[in-house]
Scaffold this active site. Sequence first.
Site, PDB file in Angstrom:
ATOM      1  N   GLU A 288       8.955   9.816  22.241  1.00 41.77           N
ATOM      2  CA  GLU A 288       7.936  10.156  21.157  1.00 41.77           C
ATOM      3  C   GLU A 288       7.265  11.549  21.154  1.00 41.77           C
ATOM      4  OE1 GLU A 288       7.743   8.002  18.508  1.00 41.77           O
ATOM      5  OE2 GLU A 288       9.200   6.607  19.542  1.00 41.77           O
ATOM      6  N   TRP A 291       9.609  13.644  19.594  1.00 37.50           N
ATOM      7  CA  TRP A 291       9.625  13.513  18.034  1.00 37.50           C
ATOM      8  C   TRP A 291       8.778  14.547  17.371  1.00 37.50           C
ATOM      9  CZ3 TRP A 291      12.157  11.705  14.071  1.00 37.50           C
ATOM     10  CH2 TRP A 291      13.166  10.459  14.208  1.00 37.50           C
ATOM     11  N   TRP A 319      10.157   8.381 -10.323  1.00 37.75           N
ATOM     12  CA  TRP A 319       8.761   7.719  -9.889  1.00 37.75           C
ATOM     13  C   TRP A 319       8.279   7.007 -10.808  1.00 37.75           C
ATOM     14  CZ3 TRP A 319       8.962   7.531  -4.931  1.00 37.75           C
ATOM     15  CH2 TRP A 319       9.777   8.345  -4.085  1.00 37.75           C
ATOM     16  N   ASN A 355       1.054   3.432  14.297  1.00 37.81           N
ATOM     17  CA  ASN A 355       2.393   4.063  13.794  1.00 37.81           C
ATOM     18  C   ASN A 355       3.297   2.999  12.870  1.00 37.81           C
ATOM     19  OD1 ASN A 355       4.648   6.087  13.464  1.00 37.81           O
ATOM     20  ND2 ASN A 355       5.536   4.411  14.823  1.00 37.81           N
ATOM     21  N   TRP A 373       6.133  10.216  -2.258  1.00 34.81           N
ATOM     22  CA  TRP A 373       5.698  10.119  -1.232  1.00 34.81           C
ATOM     23  C   TRP A 373       4.594  11.285  -1.079  1.00 34.81           C
ATOM     24  CZ3 TRP A 373       6.558  14.889   1.407  1.00 34.81           C
ATOM     25  CH2 TRP A 373       7.307  15.684   0.728  1.00 34.81           C
ATOM     26  N   TRP A 396       6.428  11.128   6.131  1.00 34.67           N
ATOM     27  CA  TRP A 396       6.412  10.678   4.698  1.00 34.67           C
ATOM     28  C   TRP A 396       7.610  10.648   4.360  1.00 34.67           C
ATOM     29  CZ3 TRP A 396       3.613   7.165   1.984  1.00 34.67           C
ATOM     30  CH2 TRP A 396       2.376   7.174   2.613  1.00 34.67           C
TER      31      TRP A 396
HETATM   32  C1  LIG Z   1       3.892   8.207   7.007  1.00 34.87           C
HETATM   33  C2  LIG Z   1       3.592   8.736   8.426  1.00 34.87           C
HETATM   34  C3  LIG Z   1       2.709   9.805   8.811  1.00 34.87           C
HETATM   35  C4  LIG Z   1       2.246  10.192   9.979  1.00 34.87           C
HETATM   36  N1  LIG Z   1       1.826  11.380  10.026  1.00 34.87           N
HETATM   37  C5  LIG Z   1       1.220  11.963  11.198  1.00 34.87           C
HETATM   38  C6  LIG Z   1       0.364  12.962  11.301  1.00 34.87           C
HETATM   39  O1  LIG Z   1      -0.150  13.416  10.419  1.00 34.87           O
HETATM   40  N2  LIG Z   1       0.114  13.314  12.492  1.00 34.87           N
HETATM   41  C7  LIG Z   1       0.858  12.800  13.590  1.00 34.87           C
HETATM   42  O2  LIG Z   1       0.680  13.504  14.919  1.00 34.87           O
HETATM   43  N3  LIG Z   1       1.612  11.977  13.615  1.00 34.87           N
HETATM   44  C8  LIG Z   1       1.878  11.269  12.237  1.00 34.87           C
HETATM   45  N4  LIG Z   1       2.672  10.382  12.441  1.00 34.87           N
HETATM   46  C9  LIG Z   1       3.675   9.769  13.465  1.00 34.87           C
HETATM   47  C10 LIG Z   1       2.980   8.822  14.299  1.00 34.87           C
HETATM   48  O3  LIG Z   1       2.412   7.589  13.421  1.00 34.87           O
HETATM   49  C11 LIG Z   1       1.568   9.322  15.154  1.00 34.87           C
HETATM   50  O4  LIG Z   1       1.917  10.456  15.988  1.00 34.87           O
HETATM   51  C12 LIG Z   1       1.203   7.996  16.222  1.00 34.87           C
HETATM   52  O5  LIG Z   1       0.729   6.871  15.505  1.00 34.87           O
HETATM   53  C13 LIG Z   1      -0.156   8.355  16.781  1.00 34.87           C
HETATM   54  O6  LIG Z   1      -0.527   7.446  17.817  1.00 34.87           O
HETATM   55  P1  LIG Z   1      -0.442   7.747  19.502  1.00 34.87           P
HETATM   56  O7  LIG Z   1      -0.969   9.102  19.637  1.00 34.87           O
HETATM   57  O8  LIG Z   1      -1.022   6.751  19.806  1.00 34.87           O
HETATM   58  O9  LIG Z   1       0.946   7.668  19.470  1.00 34.87           O
HETATM   59  P2  LIG Z   1       1.921   7.372  20.653  1.00 34.87           P
HETATM   60  O10 LIG Z   1       3.002   6.148  20.347  1.00 34.87           O
HETATM   61  O11 LIG Z   1       1.395   7.259  22.047  1.00 34.87           O
HETATM   62  O12 LIG Z   1       2.850   8.589  20.749  1.00 34.87           O
HETATM   63  C14 LIG Z   1       2.601   9.817  21.632  1.00 34.87           C
HETATM   64  C15 LIG Z   1       2.754  10.892  20.840  1.00 34.87           C
HETATM   65  O13 LIG Z   1       3.903  11.085  20.355  1.00 34.87           O
HETATM   66  C16 LIG Z   1       3.938  12.041  19.102  1.00 34.87           C
HETATM   67  N5  LIG Z   1       4.404  11.066  18.227  1.00 34.87           N
HETATM   68  C17 LIG Z   1       4.665   9.530  18.226  1.00 34.87           C
HETATM   69  N6  LIG Z   1       5.480   9.155  17.099  1.00 34.87           N
HETATM   70  C18 LIG Z   1       5.775  10.016  16.306  1.00 34.87           C
HETATM   71  C19 LIG Z   1       6.300  10.197  15.071  1.00 34.87           C
HETATM   72  N7  LIG Z   1       7.221   9.226  14.527  1.00 34.87           N
HETATM   73  N8  LIG Z   1       6.514  11.531  14.782  1.00 34.87           N
HETATM   74  C20 LIG Z   1       6.050  12.486  15.254  1.00 34.87           C
HETATM   75  N9  LIG Z   1       5.592  12.503  16.331  1.00 34.87           N
HETATM   76  C21 LIG Z   1       5.123  11.305  17.010  1.00 34.87           C
HETATM   77  C22 LIG Z   1       2.497  12.081  18.630  1.00 34.87           C
HETATM   78  O14 LIG Z   1       2.053  13.255  19.078  1.00 34.87           O
HETATM   79  C23 LIG Z   1       1.855  10.942  19.807  1.00 34.87           C
HETATM   80  O15 LIG Z   1       0.396  11.404  19.811  1.00 34.87           O
HETATM   81  C24 LIG Z   1       3.150   9.736  11.234  1.00 34.87           C
HETATM   82  C25 LIG Z   1       4.142   8.560  10.911  1.00 34.87           C
HETATM   83  C26 LIG Z   1       4.304   8.181   9.696  1.00 34.87           C
HETATM   84  C27 LIG Z   1       5.354   6.848   9.635  1.00 34.87           C
END
Ligand SMILES: Cc1cc2nc3c(=O)[nH]c(=O)nc-3n(C[C@H](O)[C@H](O)[C@H](O)COP(=O)(O)OP(=O)(O)OC[C@H]3O[C@@H](n4cnc5c(N)ncnc54)[C@H](O)[C@@H]3O)c2cc1C
Length: 485
Positions: A288, A291, A319, A355, A373, A396
């Site tokens: 993650e 990612w 749309w 997430n 989106w 998105w």
């Molecule tokens: C529609 C949509 C919009 C999103 N917008 C953002 C946003 O603006 N900023 C953001 O940081 N994340 C975004 N995410 C990704 C993800 O949802 C969040 O990073 C995550 O929920 C943050 O919670 P956490 O730190 O507890 O994640 P954890 O599950 O603990 O993950 C650890 C770290 O990994 C990174 N990470 C995890 N999942 C993703 C992912 N899918 N994409 C990119 N990095 C990821 C983040 O930096 C996160 O803090 C988005 C996902 C979706 C589906």
Amino acid sequence: MAPSEKNIGIVWFRQDLRLADNPALIEACRECDAIIPLFIADPMEQSVSELGEASCVWLHHSLSDLQESLRAKNSELYLAKGESLAVLQSLIEKTGANRLFWNRCYDPKTIARDTEIKQTLSHCQPRTFNGLLLQEPWQNLKGDGTPYRVYTPYWRAAAAKFHESPDLLKPGKAPRTIPALDKKTRAKLKNMSAVSALELLPEKDWHNALIDYWSIGEAAAMKQLKRFLKNAVSDYGDARNLPAVEGTSLMSPHLHFGEISPRQILSALTKEHSIQSLPDDETTFAKEIVWREFAYSLLYHFPHMPNEPLDNRFASFPWRKKTEAHLKAWQQGRTGVPIIDAGMRQLYATGWMHNRVRMIVGSYLVKNLLIPWQAGEQWFRDTLVDADIASNSMGWQWVAGCGADAAPFFRVFNPVLQGEKFDKNGDYVTQWIPELAGVNPKFIHKPWELDEQSRQSLEYPEPLVDLKVTRQQALDAFSTIKGTK
Ligand SMILES: Cc1cc2nc3c(=O)[nH]c(=O)nc-3n(C[C@H](O)[C@H](O)[C@H](O)COP(=O)(O)OP(=O)(O)OC[C@H]3O[C@@H](n4cnc5c(N)ncnc54)[C@H](O)[C@@H]3O)c2cc1C
């Protein structure tokens, strides 16, 4: 340089609000006799510095924390509002600063601005560093030198590199001392050290409730990381899908503002195992973190990602035209679909959404409501404390099926089944929609199926749209662009 001339370095803080593992700061402290730590509020549209309201609130507190940390080292954070080049020029004039250091950002507008600043202020020998990512976006490329568009091989290549060169995951220590400015120069800057002068906090005090959910700043980020690694990472693979459980790290806003670096996180995670031999749950977590790197790589190589679909068939997607009322209901958590409304209310109250739920609310907006989106991306940008130009636009586009390595458009999430699978007893839903407390768990994700009398006693809206009908409409809309190129 004349023998008596001193090096006075400006360290320009941006997405790196920390002292530890901050390469620009560390290098500046090594080279300079005095340091001017600086933050500039310069909101450029469609760039990393264009912040939504929730992010502004976070930034205010994060800067206050950084100010405290610098003061503890007998230094001071100077703050200014305005166009970056003009602020830097005026500061250089006032203080005689002759060195400039910053950590790089990767969105196209900031790259263009920083390139210009580098040229204009070349007499200060600007030096830039990577403080945001594990690797530069141009360092992890396919064999033919082009960027990855699929995540798994991107991850494999990154993990192999970190395995080979574990030093890449070694964070730098915070400077023990920060060379101080002389008294005379300090006096010249005395009006520049109030965070409040940036006016980041909104007039209405809703932000106090939001901030109650969080501890902000460098020390808080490290504490949260340690808590997560001790208590939750070993069950991350399963728990990260359950929105009612605190099964994720909550690192995202800390990472976005650079209160912690991805290197510090992976270094802590790989203390006992190399990145390629971590237990499964830890590997899932490392993936993650990577990612996020992938998102920055996409943004760098496809700079139109925040606005335009990466799959250009979607440029002509049909749309729905009149969407205002539906968009508002979605934003306010009044769609009548509990898991959607719970997520949108969690977002509004806390500045964060789980997430799994981001994916569900995104699919509903784009597919069931046929709203572009970009409207969802914009709302998230305004309301998330972790709003990030790279991860948000990638997320998105993933949801909408038009991004790199995205979920195919025809895979429409069914929010009822998603709710029943990941929030079986409705704990998450009732936490954010107290009106539904007491509803039989069998109906908690589809209260419209309750008998007439029970339904009428609920103060909860009827579904905005029929999920089955709108799913079919989405598939029909997709079929109009499916075969196009
Ligand atoms: C529609 C949509 C919009 C999103 N917008 C953002 C946003 O603006 N900023 C953001 O940081 N994340 C975004 N995410 C990704 C993800 O949802 C969040 O990073 C995550 O929920 C943050 O919670 P956490 O730190 O507890 O994640 P954890 O599950 O603990 O993950 C650890 C770290 O990994 C990174 N990470 C995890 N999942 C993703 C992912 N899918 N994409 C990119 N990095 C990821 C983040 O930096 C996160 O803090 C988005 C996902 C979706 C589906």
